[in-house]
Write a protein that holds these residues in place. Structure first.
Motif, PDB file in Angstrom:
ATOM      1  N   LYS A  30      -5.078   9.537   3.787  1.00 35.62           N
ATOM      2  CA  LYS A  30      -4.887  10.003   5.163  1.00 35.62           C
ATOM      3  C   LYS A  30      -3.703  10.960   5.289  1.00 35.62           C
ATOM      4  N   THR A  62       0.827  -1.208   0.000  1.00 40.41           N
ATOM      5  CA  THR A  62       0.000   0.000   0.000  1.00 40.41           C
ATOM      6  C   THR A  62       0.858   1.253   0.000  1.00 40.41           C
ATOM      7  N   GLY A  77      -6.202   1.393   4.579  1.00 39.99           N
ATOM      8  CA  GLY A  77      -7.339   0.704   5.186  1.00 39.99           C
ATOM      9  C   GLY A  77      -7.814  -0.460   4.346  1.00 39.99           C
ATOM     10  N   ASP A  95      -8.623   5.671   0.769  1.00 37.85           N
ATOM     11  CA  ASP A  95      -7.907   5.109   1.929  1.00 37.85           C
ATOM     12  C   ASP A  95      -7.251   3.792   1.515  1.00 37.85           C
ATOM     13  N   LYS A 124     -15.562  -0.334  -1.606  1.00 35.71           N
ATOM     14  CA  LYS A 124     -14.587  -1.356  -1.235  1.00 35.71           C
ATOM     15  C   LYS A 124     -15.241  -2.733  -1.136  1.00 35.71           C
ATOM     16  N   GLU A 179      -7.488  -4.591   5.091  1.00 36.01           N
ATOM     17  CA  GLU A 179      -8.702  -5.406   5.067  1.00 36.01           C
ATOM     18  C   GLU A 179      -8.551  -6.579   4.102  1.00 36.01           C
TER      19      GLU A 179
END
Length: 808
Positions: free
Chosen positions: A640, A635, A651, A648, A721, A655
């Motif tokens: 952010k 990532t 995040g 994001d 998402k 996940e």
């Protein structure tokens, strides 16, 4: 009758082929002992470049396994060299003091890379390119350094250069002559090759003589005769080979350039023979495998007491593939006033053909880019066919009269050579096809040796199969056997498991009639995967059928130690975890702590017996850096923190990683989530890449950032998402259920077609069913490091200090 004692010095291709031929003629005549100075069984040296380039593994190029030696009662001593031949006592003496008597002795010591006798040639970072150790040295160096210099623009040098490019190095090729591969190519073909290789990233420094290798203990650069210098962290010498004649010379055998032999490969010492690259026959030392196998066949026949024709030398044709370019060369390559040439130069398609005619006979061939007619032209050259009544087109093109390749195969005489490396004729292949019901190129190779060396003749073997079998071959050709232990394909094996309700690796092998009772390193891990994929929560994983890294839950390193890479979801960590890692590294004196390409921290050099304790002290989950499973989700910092980020990414990455971790897949899977099209997480070259855009996400599939670089294909654009996770889950499960074991998503998508995958996953019910099966599979996994820590039986079986059988 008692068996005669046969000793062979050397365990390479030419020598072992001689032994194979002897076993066919007189399998019970000799008690055979072989000495090899490498730690490996006989392997295909021709394929070393594919190992360096990352296209295959050392295991894949093994030609005769340890079991082969055992099955034929051959005593093999590896890592042991013969230093003296005592002709009076008729015994050899090894560097370990071992003495072995012989009745007949074969010297098959091969050759070594010629290292230029210039100042600095002994520095660290200077190597030849001749064996597995050389490959491993280059691969290791490429992980630490970035600039390589290859001295020599012949075939070997160019193959080394291509491999080093694949390993991420910048490569300069230094060549003394004005043209590359001047022994095989004329200037036109050479220039075409140079332009193609430059486009691939190679840099050429032509007509330069290297006079010094710079640096203190380690190489830092090269100096040329004109005083100019270049920087280099690695220097590969590829300027030729030198026959290994030391043991023969020091034992009183007559040596010139090589070990001098007669037409039956006899040396000047009674009962001592030489074969291969170490032998000199009629002032010729051959470096190509075809003449060496011809020598071996004559020697094998003579030693078995069967009358045979002498070896009178070889005319060689060289079929090559250099960095994806097909080449063929034979006989003369340059014109002179007494020759006439037929030339075709198609710059648009990258094709060049030249056939040299002398006295109405073909005397030379140079083919670049299109070599399909090489076998036919080479046969015409060898047979000295009169071409005076033929047109230039009919000489160059086999299909000019409408017959095509099948017509060419039909008109081939039975005694014409198909596999030049192994001397296998069309008649031998056809007889084997008809009498042994062969249906594939691989089966022909196993039975006749055709295609087992360089592999250049496989297309012609395929044509012969098609001609001999007709429509039957069309069906067989579509099927690739799972491995050599069975004729069944992947799809057939999966269907049989489902239909017959098979529940274990051993049961599959027994019921489906495996040729080898214990299977092999290709089929056992594949069967274990297929059973787990089909039976989901019912199947008990057969840990001993897994590859060594998965069996040990850590990556084995070159020196036998392991790497430990804990999970860091999305590349995000904490001060507490960093502190744990530092304390463990200090406690166990870990020699290397490194940031990985997947945004994690790796501990390298941990001993096998320390692994459970290291895991326990870390108290972190396995990062599965060793498995055929989801490795990482890379990532960027995302919306952010980044002023360009639209989503994001951290995040979503975390996940995804938590959702799909530990999932067994046909090959390793990598993901990336980038918060904007600047793509800092390299999502475009991942198996599944996610890129943030205004108002949603773009999904890319089947990317590959490895040796076969492939950009991912745009698969879908979604808004949420949840849609991302649903599509990834469906894609992964469809890949799990349909790909071959060890098939990356990149090659799978290219094979089945992106449109096909899109069409399947477009249906909402299909996606739901796939995700349901995926979720059911995910329920069965346990955290492997915790399981090891808590299970004394596992610790005792796999992590005690003793040798562990290795599947690679």
């Amino acid at each position: 009758m008692s068996k005669k004692k046969l000793v062979m010095i050397g365990n390479g291709m030419a020598g072992v082929r001689t032994i194979e031929d002897m076993l066919k003629i007189a399998p019970e005549a000799f008690e055979i002992t072989i000495f090899g100075n490498e730690p490996h069984p006989n392997y295909n040296r021709i394929q070393l470049s594919t190992v360096l380039q990352g296209d295959t593994t050392v295991e894949d190029i093994i030609m005769n396994s340890w079991e082969w030696y055992r099955d034929h009662d051959i005593q093999l001593f590896t890592n042991e060299a013969i230093v003296k031949i005592d002709s009076e006592a008729k015994q050899v003496i090894s560097d370990k003091g071992r003495k072995v008597e012989y009745d007949e002795l074969i010297i098959a010591t091969g050759s070594s890379s010629f290292i230029l006798p210039i100042p600095g040639a002994d520095k660290k970072g200077v190597t030849g390119f001749r064996d597995i150790q050389d490959c491993e040295m280059m691969i290791k160096t490429a992980k630490e350094y970035k600039r390589a210099a290859v001295i020599g623009g012949g075939l070997l040098g160019l193959e080394a250069a291509r491999g080093l490019l694949n390993l991420g190095m910048e490569v300069d090729v230094i060549h003394l002559m004005p043209h590359l591969m001047e022994r095989q190519l004329d200037p036109t073909a050479s220039n075409m090759l140079k332009e193609e290789l430059e486009a691939q990233g190679m840099n050429f420094i032509m007509e330069k003589q290297t006079t010094e290798i710079l640096g203190d203990e380690r190489v830092t650069g090269l100096r040329f005769s004109d005083g100019k210098e270049i920087a280099a962290d690695l220097v590969v010498m590829a300027v030729g080979i030198r026959p290994n004649v030391q043991v023969a010379s020091e034992s009183g055998i007559y040596v010139n350039r090589g070990i001098v032999v007669d037409d039956y490969m006899q040396t000047s010492m009674p009962n001592v023979y030489a074969v291969g690259e170490c032998a000199e026959h009629r002032e010729m030392v051959y470096g190509l495998v075809a003449p060496l196998y011809e020598q071996g066949k004559v020697l094998a026949t003579k030693l078995c007491g069967v009358e045979t024709k002498p070896y009178e030398g070889s005319i060689v044709g060289t079929g090559l593939k250099v960095s994806g370019v097909d080449l063929f060369s034979a006989g003369e390559i340059n014109d002179d006033p007494k020759t006439k040439s037929i030339k075709v130069h198609n710059e648009f398609d990258g094709v060049y053909k030249k056939v040299i005619i002398r006295d109405n006979k073909i005397s030379g061939i140079v083919l670049y880019g299109d070599t399909k007619d090489s076998s036919r032209l080479f046969r015409m050259l060898l047979k000295k066919e009169d071409v005076s009544g033929m047109t230039s087109v009919s000489i160059l093109e086999s299909g000019c009269c409408g017959g095509g390749e099948s017509s060419d195969v039909a008109t081939m005489a039975a005694d014409e050579i198909v596999c030049g490396c192994n001397g296998v004729t069309k008649g031998t292949i056809v007889e084997a096809i008809q009498t042994k019901d062969l249906t594939s190129v691989e089966e022909v190779g196993s039975c006749t040796n055709a295609g087992r060396s360089c592999g250049r003749c496989k297309s012609l073997i395929s044509d012969i199969l098609a001609h001999a079998l007709g429509d039957k071959y069309d069906v067989a050709a579509k099927k690739t056997a799972l491995c050599g232990c069975t004729t069944l394909s992947r799809d057939e094996v999966v269907a049989e498991i489902k239909q017959k309700g098979l529940t274990s690796v051993k049961e599959v092998m027994n019921v489906l009639g495996w040729k080898q009772e214990e299977g092999c390193t290709k089929c056992r891990p594949a069967l274990n995967y297929y059973l787990g994929m089909i039976l989901q929560d019912q199947y008990k994983d057969d840990r001993d059928s897994r590859l060594v890294n998965e069996k040990m839950h850590a990556n084995i390193q070159k020196d036998g130690t392991y790497s430990v890479i804990p999970r860091m979801y999305g590349g995000v960590t904490s001060a507490q975890d960093l502190k744990k890692i530092a304390e463990v590294a200090e406690k166990y004196d870990v020699p290397l702590v490194k940031l990985t390409g997947g945004q994690r921290i790796g501990l390298y050099g941990v001993s096998k017996e320390d692994l459970p304790s290291v895991w326990e002290d870390l108290g972190m989950q396995s990062g599965y850096a060793y498995g055929k499973t989801l490795r990482t989700v890379k990532t960027c910092v995302g919306a952010k923190f980044c002023r360009y980020g639209t989503q994001d990414s951290m995040g979503l990455g975390i996940e995804l990683e938590k959702k799909f971790e530990r999932l067994d897949t046909p090959h390793k899977v990598k993901m990336g989530v980038s918060a904007c099209p600047r793509n800092c997480a390299e999502s475009g070259i991942k198996d599944f890449g996610v890129v943030g855009i205004d108002g949603g996400w773009e999904l890319y599939v089947a990317g590959n950032g490895g040796t076969d670089l492939r950009a991912g294909d745009l698969f879908a654009t979604v808004k949420t998402k949840d849609e991302v996770i649903e599509l990834i889950g469906a894609f992964l499960q469809y890949y799990r259920e349909n790909a071959n074991y060890l098939e990356r998503t990149s090659t799978w998508v290219e094979r089945v077609g992106l449109d096909h995958v899109k069409e399947v996953l477009a249906d909402e019910q299909t996606r739901k069913a796939l995700n349901d099966r995926l979720d059911k599979t995910l329920e069965k996994y346990n955290e492997p490091w915790s399981e090891t820590i808590e299970n004394k039986e596992i610790k005792d079986k796999y992590y005690q200090k003793r040798d562990v059988p290795v599947l690679v």
